[in-house]
Design a protein around this motif. Structure first.
Motif, PDB file in Angstrom:
ATOM      1  N   MET A  99      31.633  45.528  39.599  1.00 44.20           N
ATOM      2  CA  MET A  99      32.237  44.330  39.019  1.00 44.20           C
ATOM      3  C   MET A  99      33.334  44.692  38.024  1.00 44.20           C
ATOM      4  O   MET A  99      34.389  44.044  37.996  1.00 44.20           O
ATOM      5  CB  MET A  99      31.168  43.470  38.357  1.00 44.20           C
ATOM      6  CG  MET A  99      30.252  42.795  39.351  1.00 44.20           C
ATOM      7  SD  MET A  99      29.057  41.728  38.575  1.00 44.20           S
ATOM      8  CE  MET A  99      30.090  40.345  38.155  1.00 44.20           C
ATOM      9  N   LEU A 100      33.107  45.712  37.221  1.00 40.89           N
ATOM     10  CA  LEU A 100      34.132  46.134  36.271  1.00 40.89           C
ATOM     11  C   LEU A 100      35.375  46.633  36.995  1.00 40.89           C
ATOM     12  O   LEU A 100      36.507  46.324  36.593  1.00 40.89           O
ATOM     13  CB  LEU A 100      33.587  47.214  35.341  1.00 40.89           C
ATOM     14  CG  LEU A 100      32.542  46.747  34.320  1.00 40.89           C
ATOM     15  CD1 LEU A 100      31.949  47.937  33.586  1.00 40.89           C
ATOM     16  CD2 LEU A 100      33.143  45.751  33.355  1.00 40.89           C
ATOM     17  N   SER A 101      35.184  47.379  38.069  1.00 46.50           N
ATOM     18  CA  SER A 101      36.327  47.879  38.846  1.00 46.50           C
ATOM     19  C   SER A 101      37.104  46.731  39.484  1.00 46.50           C
ATOM     20  O   SER A 101      38.339  46.735  39.475  1.00 46.50           O
ATOM     21  CB  SER A 101      35.842  48.835  39.928  1.00 46.50           C
ATOM     22  OG  SER A 101      35.220  49.957  39.356  1.00 46.50           O
ATOM     23  N   GLY A 102      36.398  45.782  40.038  1.00 52.15           N
ATOM     24  CA  GLY A 102      37.077  44.623  40.614  1.00 52.15           C
ATOM     25  C   GLY A 102      37.818  43.824  39.566  1.00 52.15           C
ATOM     26  O   GLY A 102      38.933  43.339  39.800  1.00 52.15           O
ATOM     27  N   GLY A 103      37.227  43.685  38.383  1.00 47.23           N
ATOM     28  CA  GLY A 103      37.889  42.978  37.293  1.00 47.23           C
ATOM     29  C   GLY A 103      39.160  43.669  36.855  1.00 47.23           C
ATOM     30  O   GLY A 103      40.183  43.025  36.615  1.00 47.23           O
ATOM     31  N   VAL A 104      39.103  44.985  36.757  1.00 51.31           N
ATOM     32  CA  VAL A 104      40.307  45.753  36.385  1.00 51.31           C
ATOM     33  C   VAL A 104      41.388  45.575  37.451  1.00 51.31           C
ATOM     34  O   VAL A 104      42.568  45.389  37.139  1.00 51.31           O
ATOM     35  CB  VAL A 104      39.965  47.246  36.178  1.00 51.31           C
ATOM     36  CG1 VAL A 104      41.218  48.097  36.082  1.00 51.31           C
ATOM     37  CG2 VAL A 104      39.112  47.417  34.942  1.00 51.31           C
ATOM     38  N   GLY A 105      40.995  45.605  38.719  1.00 53.32           N
ATOM     39  CA  GLY A 105      41.963  45.383  39.797  1.00 53.32           C
ATOM     40  C   GLY A 105      42.615  44.012  39.703  1.00 53.32           C
ATOM     41  O   GLY A 105      43.829  43.873  39.896  1.00 53.32           O
ATOM     42  N   ALA A 165      36.204  36.690  38.423  1.00 58.45           N
ATOM     43  CA  ALA A 165      36.383  36.295  39.824  1.00 58.45           C
ATOM     44  C   ALA A 165      36.570  37.510  40.723  1.00 58.45           C
ATOM     45  O   ALA A 165      35.942  37.609  41.787  1.00 58.45           O
ATOM     46  CB  ALA A 165      37.570  35.345  39.954  1.00 58.45           C
ATOM     47  N   ASN A 166      37.415  38.439  40.307  1.00 58.92           N
ATOM     48  CA  ASN A 166      37.655  39.618  41.131  1.00 58.92           C
ATOM     49  C   ASN A 166      36.501  40.605  41.057  1.00 58.92           C
ATOM     50  O   ASN A 166      36.240  41.329  42.013  1.00 58.92           O
ATOM     51  CB  ASN A 166      38.974  40.267  40.751  1.00 58.92           C
ATOM     52  CG  ASN A 166      40.135  39.407  41.166  1.00 58.92           C
ATOM     53  OD1 ASN A 166      40.411  39.261  42.339  1.00 58.92           O
ATOM     54  ND2 ASN A 166      40.787  38.795  40.204  1.00 58.92           N
ATOM     55  N   GLY A 167      35.801  40.626  39.941  1.00 66.23           N
ATOM     56  CA  GLY A 167      34.595  41.447  39.853  1.00 66.23           C
ATOM     57  C   GLY A 167      33.541  40.967  40.839  1.00 66.23           C
ATOM     58  O   GLY A 167      32.923  41.763  41.554  1.00 66.23           O
ATOM     59  N   ALA A 168      33.341  39.653  40.903  1.00 63.69           N
ATOM     60  CA  ALA A 168      32.382  39.088  41.857  1.00 63.69           C
ATOM     61  C   ALA A 168      32.842  39.314  43.292  1.00 63.69           C
ATOM     62  O   ALA A 168      32.026  39.580  44.186  1.00 63.69           O
ATOM     63  CB  ALA A 168      32.202  37.599  41.590  1.00 63.69           C
ATOM     64  N   LEU A 169      34.141  39.240  43.518  1.00 70.12           N
ATOM     65  CA  LEU A 169      34.688  39.486  44.856  1.00 70.12           C
ATOM     66  C   LEU A 169      34.368  40.902  45.322  1.00 70.12           C
ATOM     67  O   LEU A 169      33.890  41.108  46.438  1.00 70.12           O
ATOM     68  CB  LEU A 169      36.198  39.266  44.859  1.00 70.12           C
ATOM     69  CG  LEU A 169      36.938  39.680  46.115  1.00 70.12           C
ATOM     70  CD1 LEU A 169      36.757  38.632  47.185  1.00 70.12           C
ATOM     71  CD2 LEU A 169      38.400  39.900  45.822  1.00 70.12           C
ATOM     72  N   PHE A 170      34.617  41.885  44.469  1.00 74.58           N
ATOM     73  CA  PHE A 170      34.346  43.269  44.845  1.00 74.58           C
ATOM     74  C   PHE A 170      32.857  43.516  45.041  1.00 74.58           C
ATOM     75  O   PHE A 170      32.457  44.227  45.963  1.00 74.58           O
ATOM     76  CB  PHE A 170      34.919  44.237  43.814  1.00 74.58           C
ATOM     77  CG  PHE A 170      36.247  44.772  44.211  1.00 74.58           C
ATOM     78  CD1 PHE A 170      36.366  46.065  44.661  1.00 74.58           C
ATOM     79  CD2 PHE A 170      37.381  43.982  44.159  1.00 74.58           C
ATOM     80  CE1 PHE A 170      37.591  46.570  45.056  1.00 74.58           C
ATOM     81  CE2 PHE A 170      38.598  44.468  44.546  1.00 74.58           C
ATOM     82  CZ  PHE A 170      38.713  45.772  44.993  1.00 74.58           C
ATOM     83  N   LEU A 171      32.046  42.945  44.177  1.00 77.61           N
ATOM     84  CA  LEU A 171      30.601  43.102  44.320  1.00 77.61           C
ATOM     85  C   LEU A 171      30.123  42.515  45.641  1.00 77.61           C
ATOM     86  O   LEU A 171      29.382  43.162  46.391  1.00 77.61           O
ATOM     87  CB  LEU A 171      29.877  42.434  43.150  1.00 77.61           C
ATOM     88  CG  LEU A 171      28.363  42.561  43.153  1.00 77.61           C
ATOM     89  CD1 LEU A 171      27.957  44.012  42.925  1.00 77.61           C
ATOM     90  CD2 LEU A 171      27.769  41.657  42.080  1.00 77.61           C
ATOM     91  N   ALA A 172      30.565  41.301  45.961  1.00 73.88           N
ATOM     92  CA  ALA A 172      30.164  40.661  47.217  1.00 73.88           C
ATOM     93  C   ALA A 172      30.668  41.452  48.421  1.00 73.88           C
ATOM     94  O   ALA A 172      29.939  41.636  49.404  1.00 73.88           O
ATOM     95  CB  ALA A 172      30.699  39.238  47.266  1.00 73.88           C
ATOM     96  N   TYR A 173      31.892  41.949  48.340  1.00 71.88           N
ATOM     97  CA  TYR A 173      32.442  42.731  49.444  1.00 71.88           C
ATOM     98  C   TYR A 173      31.633  44.002  49.680  1.00 71.88           C
ATOM     99  O   TYR A 173      31.251  44.313  50.814  1.00 71.88           O
ATOM    100  CB  TYR A 173      33.904  43.083  49.175  1.00 71.88           C
ATOM    101  CG  TYR A 173      34.428  44.105  50.149  1.00 71.88           C
ATOM    102  CD1 TYR A 173      34.760  43.743  51.448  1.00 71.88           C
ATOM    103  CD2 TYR A 173      34.541  45.448  49.793  1.00 71.88           C
ATOM    104  CE1 TYR A 173      35.209  44.686  52.361  1.00 71.88           C
ATOM    105  CE2 TYR A 173      34.983  46.393  50.689  1.00 71.88           C
ATOM    106  CZ  TYR A 173      35.315  46.018  51.972  1.00 71.88           C
ATOM    107  OH  TYR A 173      35.742  46.943  52.877  1.00 71.88           O
TER     108      TYR A 173
END
Length: 187
Positions: A99-105, A165-173
């Motif tokens: 989630m942190l990685s997706g958030g940074v992205g 939002a992007n953290g959740a996206l990466f986690l779900a992916y």
């Protein structure tokens, strides 16, 4: 505690105002209300601009998406690399680092493309009234009339939304991919 009654009152008021404004707009714009199906909109675009009408705004969309997603995936992969120790795979990361990685992205994406997105949004609004000036013309008009800071108007709420939002996206992916790969390997 008065928070919840105020919240419900505000939510109800918002819904009622939204409904009344939608009804007002539809009644006030009967001529445009005829374009209510996908096919009627497609026929209208074909009649007005031909087949190229479907590609209006493509250049500004590409100008936003290509560098944006480069930075989105680059930023997330770079931040993922900080989380895994030597000898471990990136696939073994837990939910919080993902989630942190997706958030940074997401933050990387929006910081880079927000001015382009602002211009694109203005073009969309202006095209509804037939005053579209193209990307460069709209960009110059915004900078000349409102200053460079107008290109970043609304960035703060976008950043607040982008991280979770992007953290959740990466986690779900990642978890969906792992689930599908385990199902694929079972066969």
């Amino acid at each position: 505690m008065q928070t919840f009654p105020d919240l419900y009152r505000g939510l109800t008021g918002c819904c009622l105002k939204t409904y009344s404004q939608v009804v007002w707009k539809v009644v006030g714009l009967e001529k445009q209300a005829r374009l209510s199906t996908v096919w009627s909109v497609m026929k209208s675009v074909l009649r007005k601009d031909g087949a190229l009408g479907f590609y209006h705004g493509l250049s500004s969309t590409l100008l936003r998406e290509v560098p944006g997603y480069f930075l989105f995936f680059g930023g997330s992969e770079l931040s993922r690399s900080f989380f895994f120790a030597s000898g471990r795979s990136k696939d073994e990361l837990g939910p919080v680092p993902l989630m942190l990685s997706g958030g940074v992205g997401g933050i990387c994406l929006w910081l880079a493309v927000y001015p382009v997105d602002c211009v694109k949004s203005r073009i969309q609004v202006l095209s509804m009234s037939g005053k579209q000036a193209g990307f460069i013309g709209t960009f110059i008009s915004i900078v000349k009339n409102e200053g460079i800071t107008a290109l970043y108007s609304g960035l703060k709420p976008t950043m607040i939304r982008a991280f979770p939002a992007n953290g959740a996206l990466f986690l779900a992916y990642e978890y969906s991919r792992k689930l599908m790969m385990s199902q694929f390997e079972a066969y």
